[in-house]
Design a protein around this motif. Structure first.
Motif, short mmCIF file in Angstrom:
data_model
loop_
_atom_site.label_atom_id
_atom_site.label_comp_id
_atom_site.label_asym_id
_atom_site.label_seq_id
_atom_site.Cartn_x
_atom_site.Cartn_y
_atom_site.Cartn_z
N ASN A 109 1.59 53.77 -34.35
CA ASN A 109 0.49 53.31 -35.22
C ASN A 109 0.64 51.87 -35.68
OD1 ASN A 109 -0.98 55.70 -35.17
ND2 ASN A 109 0.24 56.59 -36.82
N GLY A 110 1.31 51.07 -34.89
CA GLY A 110 1.45 49.67 -35.28
C GLY A 110 1.74 48.81 -34.07
N GLU A 111 2.69 49.34 -33.30
CA GLU A 111 3.17 48.57 -32.14
C GLU A 111 2.71 49.23 -30.85
OE1 GLU A 111 7.43 48.24 -32.39
OE2 GLU A 111 7.63 47.13 -30.53
N ASP A 112 2.00 50.35 -30.95
CA ASP A 112 1.75 51.16 -29.76
C ASP A 112 0.34 51.06 -29.22
OD1 ASP A 112 0.42 52.35 -31.81
OD2 ASP A 112 1.16 54.37 -31.46
N GLY A 113 -0.42 50.07 -29.69
CA GLY A 113 -1.77 49.87 -29.16
C GLY A 113 -2.87 50.48 -30.00
N THR A 114 -2.52 51.32 -30.95
CA THR A 114 -3.57 51.97 -31.75
C THR A 114 -4.22 50.97 -32.70
OG1 THR A 114 -1.82 52.76 -33.21
CG2 THR A 114 -2.68 54.32 -31.60
N VAL A 115 -3.40 50.25 -33.45
CA VAL A 115 -3.95 49.23 -34.36
C VAL A 115 -4.61 48.11 -33.54
CG1 VAL A 115 -3.22 47.33 -35.85
CG2 VAL A 115 -2.56 49.66 -36.40
N GLN A 116 -4.00 47.81 -32.40
CA GLN A 116 -4.58 46.78 -31.53
C GLN A 116 -5.97 47.21 -31.07
OE1 GLN A 116 -1.41 47.89 -31.46
NE2 GLN A 116 -0.33 46.01 -31.97
N GLY A 117 -6.14 48.50 -30.76
CA GLY A 117 -7.44 49.01 -30.37
C GLY A 117 -8.46 48.87 -31.48
N LEU A 118 -8.02 49.17 -32.70
CA LEU A 118 -8.91 49.02 -33.86
C LEU A 118 -9.37 47.56 -33.98
CD1 LEU A 118 -10.12 50.18 -36.55
CD2 LEU A 118 -7.98 49.47 -37.62
N LEU A 119 -8.43 46.65 -33.83
CA LEU A 119 -8.77 45.23 -33.98
C LEU A 119 -9.68 44.75 -32.85
CD1 LEU A 119 -5.28 44.01 -35.23
CD2 LEU A 119 -7.34 44.33 -36.60
N GLU A 120 -9.50 45.34 -31.66
CA GLU A 120 -10.42 45.03 -30.55
C GLU A 120 -11.84 45.47 -30.91
OE1 GLU A 120 -10.03 43.52 -27.61
OE2 GLU A 120 -7.85 43.30 -27.65
N VAL A 121 -11.95 46.68 -31.43
CA VAL A 121 -13.26 47.22 -31.78
C VAL A 121 -13.90 46.36 -32.87
CG1 VAL A 121 -14.46 49.21 -32.76
CG2 VAL A 121 -12.69 49.56 -31.06
N LEU A 122 -13.07 45.87 -33.77
CA LEU A 122 -13.58 45.01 -34.84
C LEU A 122 -13.91 43.61 -34.34
CD1 LEU A 122 -11.15 45.92 -37.76
CD2 LEU A 122 -13.51 46.64 -37.47
N ASN A 123 -13.53 43.35 -33.08
CA ASN A 123 -13.75 42.05 -32.48
C ASN A 123 -13.04 40.92 -33.23
OD1 ASN A 123 -14.80 40.41 -30.49
ND2 ASN A 123 -16.67 39.97 -31.65
N LEU A 124 -11.83 41.22 -33.64
CA LEU A 124 -11.04 40.22 -34.36
C LEU A 124 -9.86 39.75 -33.51
CD1 LEU A 124 -10.74 41.86 -37.88
CD2 LEU A 124 -11.75 39.63 -37.38
N PRO A 125 -9.63 38.43 -33.50
CA PRO A 125 -8.41 37.97 -32.83
C PRO A 125 -7.17 38.47 -33.58
CG PRO A 125 -9.84 36.11 -33.46
CD PRO A 125 -10.38 37.34 -34.11
N GLY A 128 -0.16 38.78 -30.95
CA GLY A 128 0.72 39.66 -30.18
C GLY A 128 0.02 40.40 -29.06
N ASN A 129 0.67 41.47 -28.64
CA ASN A 129 0.23 42.19 -27.46
C ASN A 129 -1.05 42.98 -27.65
OD1 ASN A 129 2.35 41.87 -25.23
ND2 ASN A 129 3.55 42.08 -27.11
N GLY A 130 -1.79 43.11 -26.56
CA GLY A 130 -3.02 43.87 -26.58
C GLY A 130 -2.75 45.37 -26.48
N VAL A 131 -3.83 46.11 -26.26
CA VAL A 131 -3.76 47.57 -26.23
C VAL A 131 -2.85 48.06 -25.09
CG1 VAL A 131 -5.10 49.69 -25.90
CG2 VAL A 131 -6.05 47.80 -27.24
N LEU A 132 -3.10 47.56 -23.90
CA LEU A 132 -2.37 48.06 -22.73
C LEU A 132 -0.87 47.80 -22.83
CD1 LEU A 132 -2.57 49.26 -19.80
CD2 LEU A 132 -2.46 46.89 -19.05
N ALA A 133 -0.50 46.55 -23.09
CA ALA A 133 0.93 46.21 -23.15
C ALA A 133 1.62 46.96 -24.29
CB ALA A 133 1.10 44.70 -23.33
N SER A 134 0.93 47.06 -25.41
CA SER A 134 1.53 47.73 -26.57
C SER A 134 1.78 49.20 -26.25
CB SER A 134 0.62 47.63 -27.80
OG SER A 134 0.37 46.27 -28.11
N ALA A 135 0.77 49.85 -25.65
CA ALA A 135 0.90 51.28 -25.36
C ALA A 135 1.96 51.51 -24.27
CB ALA A 135 -0.45 51.85 -24.92
N ALA A 136 1.92 50.70 -23.23
CA ALA A 136 2.89 50.87 -22.15
C ALA A 136 4.31 50.57 -22.63
CB ALA A 136 2.53 49.98 -20.97
N GLY A 137 4.43 49.60 -23.53
CA GLY A 137 5.75 49.24 -24.04
C GLY A 137 6.32 50.27 -25.01
N MET A 138 5.46 51.09 -25.56
CA MET A 138 5.93 52.10 -26.51
C MET A 138 6.41 53.37 -25.80
SD MET A 138 5.95 52.76 -30.13
CE MET A 138 7.09 51.55 -29.73
N ASP A 139 5.93 53.59 -24.59
CA ASP A 139 6.31 54.80 -23.86
C ASP A 139 7.41 54.45 -22.85
OD1 ASP A 139 6.36 56.83 -21.77
OD2 ASP A 139 4.59 57.66 -22.75
#
Ligand code: ADP
Ligand code: MG
Ligand code: MG
Length: 359
Positions: A109-125, A128-139
């Motif tokens: 919920n911070g480094e795993d792409g979830t918060v990054q996804g929220l920020l993408e949806v909000l269209n905010l810069p 750090g890493n985007g959704v894909l890298a964050s999620a792949a890096g957490m698993d």
């Protein structure tokens, strides 16, 4: 006009306190002439609190939790654009009233792409890493599969989910005993900070270790233990990332576990690490390959095992590595000539560049 920077910190993960320390340090290093800094605090129970602009560096961690406008409870939906305007970029941005977000969160919920996804949806810069890298890096399993594809050397491992373990325990143990040599490292696939990780030197310990790891995740990875130096490289950039010098973790106990990372002070660090030019180059090349295969952006800390024969084996990357001024990631940049303030500034610039490139 000052840039409105949202510092997103706290969170539900085990690294809540670390995140608060990071937020205080970042607020102390930021240039308040250039940035207007807004605290966005996530409580331990997951409640979001957006505060008024900080009037200066946060003097204490408590101020970041309770004072200076952070006390106003705020639902996560207040960050969303108003109904019916989700395609209106300008309005979405005005509603959020922030220009760029710096997520200072670690783990799920911070480094795993979830918060990054929220920020993408909000269209905010965001930094750090985007959704894909964050999620792949957490698993750790997905990460290792990608590393293998990039031709990076790794320790042998076996992985399974709870259902497979319950149905085929004997076969899985046999597979481990045939393909791996003791000791084994048993890890929940999706975590960090060594939480849920244990070293097993026999079957009995293995069973206990698997049981513990399943408390944290339904997917487990069991790796062959290795006797090696633990060396780390910081990577910074987007499409043309660059590498820092190397740092070394010198645990004085069995391995670099949660207590050694945060609590008992038993770990020593060598910054920079003593390494030959050839070894440094090999690690830097591997760090860049890891960064690219995960499609990282902004920052990554690449962690290696290095054997006596100077074989470079990648352990993992951390897409939001520890970021207090005494953490390895910023320290390696200081050693490479970039101050903490300059590093923060560069990460924000990289965040905005990546955002603009996508528009
Ligand atoms: P985390 O993401 O929680 O940091 P790591 O995979 O880095 O998890 O493991 C934490 C620590 O455990 C490492 O820093 C290292 O000290 C030890 N460790 C992990 N895997 C191995 C291994 N295969 N062989 C030897 N030590 C290991
Ligand atoms: Mg990790
Ligand atoms: Mg690690």
């Amino acid at each position: 006009m000052k840039i409105k920077l949202g510092l997103l910190y706290g969170g539900k993960s085990a690294e809540h306190e670390v995140s608060l320390l990071t937020a205080r340090a970042v607020s102390q290093a930021i240039n308040f002439d250039k940035y207007e800094v807004y605290p966005i605090f996530i409580t331990k129970t997951g409640e979001w609190r957006k505060g008024n602009a900080l009037i200066g560096p946060a003097k204490s961690v408590e101020k970041l939790q309770f004072g200076e406008g952070v006390s106003k409870p705020n639902s996560i939906t207040s960050f969303l654009p108003v109904e019916g305007s989700s395609n209106d970029v300008a309005l979405a941005k005005r509603n959020s009233s922030l220009d760029v977000i710096f997520p200072l969160l670690h783990g799920p919920n911070g480094e795993d792409g979830t918060v990054q996804g929220l920020l993408e949806v909000l269209n905010l810069p965001y930094v750090g890493n985007g959704v894909l890298a964050s999620a792949a890096g957490m698993d750790k399993v997905v990460m290792k599969q990608l590393f293998a594809q990039a031709g990076l050397k790794q320790v042998p491992y076996v992985h399974f989910i709870r259902k497979e373990w319950n149905n085929n325990q004997a076969a899985l143990i046999q597979q481990m005993e045939e393909s791996l040599t003791w000791p084994l490292f048993v890890k929940p696939a999706n975590l960090g900070s060594s939480v849920g990780i244990s070293k097993a030197t026999n079957r009995e310990e293995l069973l206990k270790a698997v049981e513990l790891a399943f408390k944290y995740d339904r997917k487990i990875i069991v790796e062959q233990g290795i006797v090696a130096r633990e060396l780390e490289i910081s990577v910074l950039g987007n499409d043309e990332p660059r590498c820092s010098v190397a740092g070394e973790v010198l645990p004085t106990k069995d391995f670099y576990d949660y207590e050694a990372k945060y609590e008992d002070g038993t770990t020593n660090y060598a910054i920079p690490a003593i390494v030959s030019d050839g070894l440094l180059k090999k690690m830097q090349d591997a760090a860049i390959r890891a960064f690219k295969v995960l499609d990282c952006s902004g920052l990554v800390r690449a962690d290696f095992f290095v054997t006596e024969e100077e074989e470079v084996i990648i352990n993992e990357v951390n897409t939001m590595p520890g970021f207090t001024p005494i953490s390895m990631y910023p320290k390696l940049w200081m050693e490479s000539g970039l101050s903490y303030s300059e590093l923060i500034e560069e990460l924000i610039t990289l965040a905005v560049e990546r955002y603009e490139e996508k528009q």
